[in-house]
Design a protein around this motif. Sequence first.
Motif, PDB file in Angstrom:
ATOM      1  N   MET A 132       0.841  -1.168   0.000  1.00 19.05           N
ATOM      2  CA  MET A 132       0.000   0.000   0.000  1.00 19.05           C
ATOM      3  C   MET A 132       0.894   1.242   0.000  1.00 19.05           C
ATOM      4  O   MET A 132       1.925   1.268   0.659  1.00 19.05           O
ATOM      5  N   LEU A 133       0.499   2.251  -0.742  1.00 18.91           N
ATOM      6  CA  LEU A 133       1.247   3.503  -0.788  1.00 18.91           C
ATOM      7  C   LEU A 133       0.729   4.458   0.276  1.00 18.91           C
ATOM      8  O   LEU A 133      -0.469   4.525   0.539  1.00 18.91           O
ATOM      9  N   TYR A 134       1.640   5.200   0.863  1.00 20.71           N
ATOM     10  CA  TYR A 134       1.287   6.169   1.892  1.00 20.71           C
ATOM     11  C   TYR A 134       0.606   7.380   1.257  1.00 20.71           C
ATOM     12  O   TYR A 134       1.067   7.916   0.263  1.00 20.71           O
ATOM     13  N   ASP A 135      -0.516   7.795   1.839  1.00 22.89           N
ATOM     14  CA  ASP A 135      -1.255   8.944   1.321  1.00 22.89           C
ATOM     15  C   ASP A 135      -1.609   9.911   2.442  1.00 22.89           C
ATOM     16  O   ASP A 135      -2.727  10.408   2.519  1.00 22.89           O
ATOM     17  N   ALA A 195       4.827  -0.894   8.507  1.00 22.82           N
ATOM     18  CA  ALA A 195       4.955  -2.046   7.616  1.00 22.82           C
ATOM     19  C   ALA A 195       3.732  -2.265   6.722  1.00 22.82           C
ATOM     20  O   ALA A 195       3.782  -3.060   5.794  1.00 22.82           O
ATOM     21  N   GLN A 196       2.652  -1.547   6.962  1.00 17.11           N
ATOM     22  CA  GLN A 196       1.489  -1.635   6.088  1.00 17.11           C
ATOM     23  C   GLN A 196       1.751  -0.933   4.757  1.00 17.11           C
ATOM     24  O   GLN A 196       1.002  -1.108   3.810  1.00 17.11           O
ATOM     25  N   ARG A 225       8.947  -2.976   1.910  1.00 17.45           N
ATOM     26  CA  ARG A 225       8.005  -2.485   2.917  1.00 17.45           C
ATOM     27  C   ARG A 225       8.729  -1.570   3.895  1.00 17.45           C
ATOM     28  O   ARG A 225       9.902  -1.769   4.205  1.00 17.45           O
ATOM     29  N   ALA A 226       8.017  -0.592   4.380  1.00 18.03           N
ATOM     30  CA  ALA A 226       8.564   0.323   5.376  1.00 18.03           C
ATOM     31  C   ALA A 226       8.687  -0.400   6.715  1.00 18.03           C
ATOM     32  O   ALA A 226       8.040  -1.429   6.942  1.00 18.03           O
ATOM     33  N   SER A 227       9.506   0.142   7.591  1.00 16.21           N
ATOM     34  CA  SER A 227       9.663  -0.446   8.920  1.00 16.21           C
ATOM     35  C   SER A 227       9.604   0.597  10.023  1.00 16.21           C
ATOM     36  O   SER A 227       9.438   0.251  11.186  1.00 16.21           O
ATOM     37  N   VAL A 228       9.750   1.866   9.672  1.00 12.78           N
ATOM     38  CA  VAL A 228       9.744   2.941  10.670  1.00 12.78           C
ATOM     39  C   VAL A 228       8.970   4.155  10.149  1.00 12.78           C
ATOM     40  O   VAL A 228       8.793   4.314   8.942  1.00 12.78           O
TER      41      VAL A 228
END
Length: 99
Positions: free
Chosen positions: A1-4, A26-27, A37-40
């Motif tokens: 999923m992209l951050y918005d 991480a979502q 995936r992101a972690s922070v």
Amino acid sequence: MLYDGELADQLYCVDRAGRQNWPTAAQFMCASCMTVRASVWDHCHTHGFVRAPLCNRCNTRYWRGWRPQDGRATHSRNLDDSYYRWCPKHPDALRSCSA
């Protein structure tokens, strides 16, 4: 999923209790490299606002540098730092479509 901008205008909280209702980083995909995936949750150290979810490599790239001996890839053009504009006090601040 992209951050918005799910955490737009939210001040970063160091303690887990303060981030209790936040989505996990991480979502989302890393807002900088968009490859893992992101972690922070990255935040603006000047103003304190959440900017975007990042992977560990992208989160440390500016303050530790891009040195292969530290286990980080060399800098490339596919990295995006426009996520800095999620800080509402940034001169070119972005706003979420849902905000």
